[in-house]
Design a protein around this motif. Sequence first.
Motif, mmCIF file in Angstrom:
data_model
loop_
_atom_site.group_PDB
_atom_site.id
_atom_site.type_symbol
_atom_site.label_atom_id
_atom_site.label_comp_id
_atom_site.label_asym_id
_atom_site.label_seq_id
_atom_site.Cartn_x
_atom_site.Cartn_y
_atom_site.Cartn_z
ATOM 1 N N UNK A 68 0.769 -1.489 0.019
ATOM 2 C CA UNK A 68 0.193 -0.349 0.435
ATOM 3 C C UNK A 68 1.499 0.955 -0.076
ATOM 4 N N UNK A 69 1.905 1.125 1.001
ATOM 5 C CA UNK A 69 2.890 2.394 1.099
ATOM 6 C C UNK A 69 3.165 2.815 -0.542
ATOM 7 N N UNK A 70 3.723 1.530 -1.165
ATOM 8 C CA UNK A 70 4.354 1.707 -2.761
ATOM 9 C C UNK A 70 3.701 2.628 -3.700
ATOM 10 N N UNK A 71 2.303 1.788 -3.156
ATOM 11 C CA UNK A 71 1.505 2.073 -4.063
ATOM 12 C C UNK A 71 1.302 3.359 -3.948
ATOM 13 N N UNK A 72 1.216 4.004 -3.282
ATOM 14 C CA UNK A 72 1.052 4.959 -2.767
ATOM 15 C C UNK A 72 2.021 6.285 -3.264
ATOM 16 N N UNK A 73 2.968 6.135 -3.650
ATOM 17 C CA UNK A 73 4.170 6.161 -4.128
ATOM 18 C C UNK A 73 3.807 6.364 -4.990
ATOM 19 N N UNK A 74 3.995 4.683 -5.731
ATOM 20 C CA UNK A 74 4.386 4.166 -7.368
ATOM 21 C C UNK A 74 2.574 5.783 -8.076
ATOM 22 N N UNK A 75 1.658 4.797 -7.467
ATOM 23 C CA UNK A 75 0.707 5.350 -8.412
ATOM 24 C C UNK A 75 0.611 6.987 -8.705
ATOM 25 N N UNK A 76 1.004 7.701 -6.897
ATOM 26 C CA UNK A 76 0.873 9.410 -7.162
ATOM 27 C C UNK A 76 1.562 10.039 -7.775
ATOM 28 N N UNK A 77 3.004 9.336 -7.631
ATOM 29 C CA UNK A 77 3.753 10.116 -8.828
ATOM 30 C C UNK A 77 3.794 9.977 -10.331
ATOM 31 N N UNK A 78 3.511 8.458 -10.663
ATOM 32 C CA UNK A 78 3.255 7.685 -11.839
ATOM 33 C C UNK A 78 2.214 8.449 -12.957
ATOM 34 N N UNK A 79 1.206 9.058 -12.140
ATOM 35 C CA UNK A 79 -0.040 9.808 -12.603
ATOM 36 C C UNK A 79 0.692 11.428 -12.990
ATOM 37 N N UNK A 80 1.189 11.466 -11.062
ATOM 38 C CA UNK A 80 1.849 13.104 -11.416
ATOM 39 C C UNK A 80 2.969 13.108 -13.478
ATOM 40 N N UNK A 81 3.440 12.260 -13.425
ATOM 41 C CA UNK A 81 4.224 12.178 -13.765
ATOM 42 C C UNK A 81 3.968 12.062 -15.233
ATOM 43 N N UNK A 82 2.505 11.331 -15.189
ATOM 44 C CA UNK A 82 2.066 11.568 -17.183
ATOM 45 C C UNK A 82 1.175 12.812 -17.642
ATOM 46 N N UNK A 83 0.765 13.190 -16.413
ATOM 47 C CA UNK A 83 0.208 14.254 -16.354
ATOM 48 C C UNK A 83 0.773 15.578 -16.918
ATOM 49 N N UNK A 84 2.300 15.327 -16.455
ATOM 50 C CA UNK A 84 3.108 16.447 -16.339
ATOM 51 C C UNK A 84 3.586 16.301 -18.169
ATOM 52 N N UNK A 85 3.675 14.984 -18.557
ATOM 53 C CA UNK A 85 4.459 14.710 -20.065
ATOM 54 C C UNK A 85 2.831 14.951 -20.956
ATOM 55 N N UNK A 86 2.336 14.599 -20.954
ATOM 56 C CA UNK A 86 0.866 15.107 -21.919
ATOM 57 C C UNK A 86 0.839 16.808 -21.691
ATOM 58 N N UNK A 87 1.572 17.284 -20.648
ATOM 59 C CA UNK A 87 1.392 18.933 -20.471
ATOM 60 C C UNK A 87 2.329 19.019 -20.689
ATOM 61 N N UNK A 88 3.730 18.488 -21.469
ATOM 62 C CA UNK A 88 4.580 19.599 -22.100
ATOM 63 C C UNK A 88 5.690 19.593 -20.669
ATOM 64 N N UNK A 89 5.830 19.072 -20.027
ATOM 65 C CA UNK A 89 6.869 19.654 -18.406
ATOM 66 C C UNK A 89 7.744 18.158 -18.177
ATOM 67 N N UNK A 90 8.359 18.452 -19.329
ATOM 68 C CA UNK A 90 9.403 16.377 -19.407
ATOM 69 C C UNK A 90 10.340 16.619 -18.087
ATOM 70 N N UNK A 91 11.635 17.989 -18.538
ATOM 71 C CA UNK A 91 12.073 17.393 -16.061
ATOM 72 C C UNK A 91 11.177 17.842 -15.585
ATOM 73 N N UNK A 92 10.030 18.469 -15.281
ATOM 74 C CA UNK A 92 10.007 18.462 -13.582
ATOM 75 C C UNK A 92 8.793 16.628 -13.748
ATOM 76 N N UNK A 93 8.353 15.616 -14.414
ATOM 77 C CA UNK A 93 8.733 14.416 -14.851
ATOM 78 C C UNK A 93 9.789 13.523 -14.313
ATOM 79 N N UNK A 94 11.125 13.817 -14.987
ATOM 80 C CA UNK A 94 12.029 13.197 -14.695
ATOM 81 C C UNK A 94 12.305 13.867 -13.063
#
Length: 467
Positions: free
Chosen positions: A71-97
């Motif tokens: 649960x702790x792993x998925x909290x970080x993994x899913x939260x960061x994955x969602x945020x990373x993908x939304x950032x890529x969709x918005x063109x913010x590659x550096x933030x995603x990295x």
Amino acid sequence: MSHTEKKHDQYYEMANAPISHIIPKLAAPTIVSMLISSIYNMADTFFVSQLGTSASGAVGVIFSAMSIIQALAFMIGMGSGNYMTRSLGAGKRELAEQIVSIAFFTGIIMGLVITVSATFNIHRVVLLLGATETIAPYAEAYAHYIFIAAPFMICSFIMNNLLRFQGKASFAMVGITVGGLLNIALDPLFIFTLDMGTAGAALATGLSQFISFCILLWMCNHQDSCISISIRKFRPKLAIYREVLYGGIPSLGRQGIASVATILMNFMCQPYGDAAIAAMSIVSRFMFFINSVIIGFGQGFQPVCSYCFGAGLYDRVKKACWFCIRVSTIILLVLSVISFPAARSIITLFRRNDPTVIEIGTLALRLQLITLPLQGAVIMGNMMPQSIGYGFRATLVSTARQGIFLIPLLTIMTYTIGLLGIQCAQPLADIATFILSLFVIRGIFKEFPEALAKRLGRFYGRWQLCL
């Protein structure tokens, strides 16, 4: 990028490929990963169950601790994955990295804290998890290696999610599959050949998690199309953690509350003996195995959902969600019809020498299979809002099934009708969560900008008529 190159780009496909093509394509590797993961969890239960009813109960007790780690792993993994993908969709590659590296090293730190704190208090921990005095020795032997492997378990799940959200589910599948197959092979060797008992099963799990960790880390850092993990990019910021936690809390809620419910169930089962704990543990593992197919399918939907929402393709998000609900409901209905008449044989496979386990488990399994087809809407009702940043409503759905509804039902029904209450509580909670999920899904779709624009247009039209 040329038009031909665009067609082969995963992000272009997420936004333009037919829903019925891109989601199964992304889901296939995640389904395999989930199935392998649940199979080696069931393998632990199967092999350990051959040692006796108390040993079988020990696996069920420690499974709740493993669920908390996940649960702790998925909290970080899913939260960061969602945020990373939304950032890529918005063109913010550096933030995603930056998000990727923060997620990985946060997982390492969390895992080390669990290893140190749990290992030095292991007896108290297994009792808090619901172990009886007869189950506790087996549970301690099993828990020892699980807690040592916690940092690798957490980071493996984090990297698995990060790869999925980049559209690289096949890379994640390789790491999970290799580790899972290794675990299945090592279980009988350590448990029986080396006579390590329940500790052998845990050691096999720990080693397999370490191998998966190494493979996934290599995939992240040595594939040109993947965002790499770097200590130089580990620059924690409160704003990033806030977004990660907001997107990941639903996963923590779903699995964390499930762990609490499992612990409560262990305590509720204690008056009915180790057989009741063992039976409900077997049922939980089998139901997780079936649901893993739909969870994997939903994980193929999530990157499409996140990316399209970030790109403003709201109609595509809705089409993808309803497509996933239809397909998952059909799959679960078929699995339910196949498994229902075989329920007794399934439980017997694990504990053929204990008729009490078989009787308790058979009824509990059949009751849960009746409501199984409802899980498609429940799972998508959690994954869709989580993927697009509707954290509160995603958390509401994720905590409902095994928290908001199950815990009160389990408590009340056990005290009123005894063991039958334990067996009936989950199916009743499933029905209530299904209704809530449909309500949440429809409510969110009504709030999408295009839906709001239509409603505003209708209001304006009525206002004009009034004039």
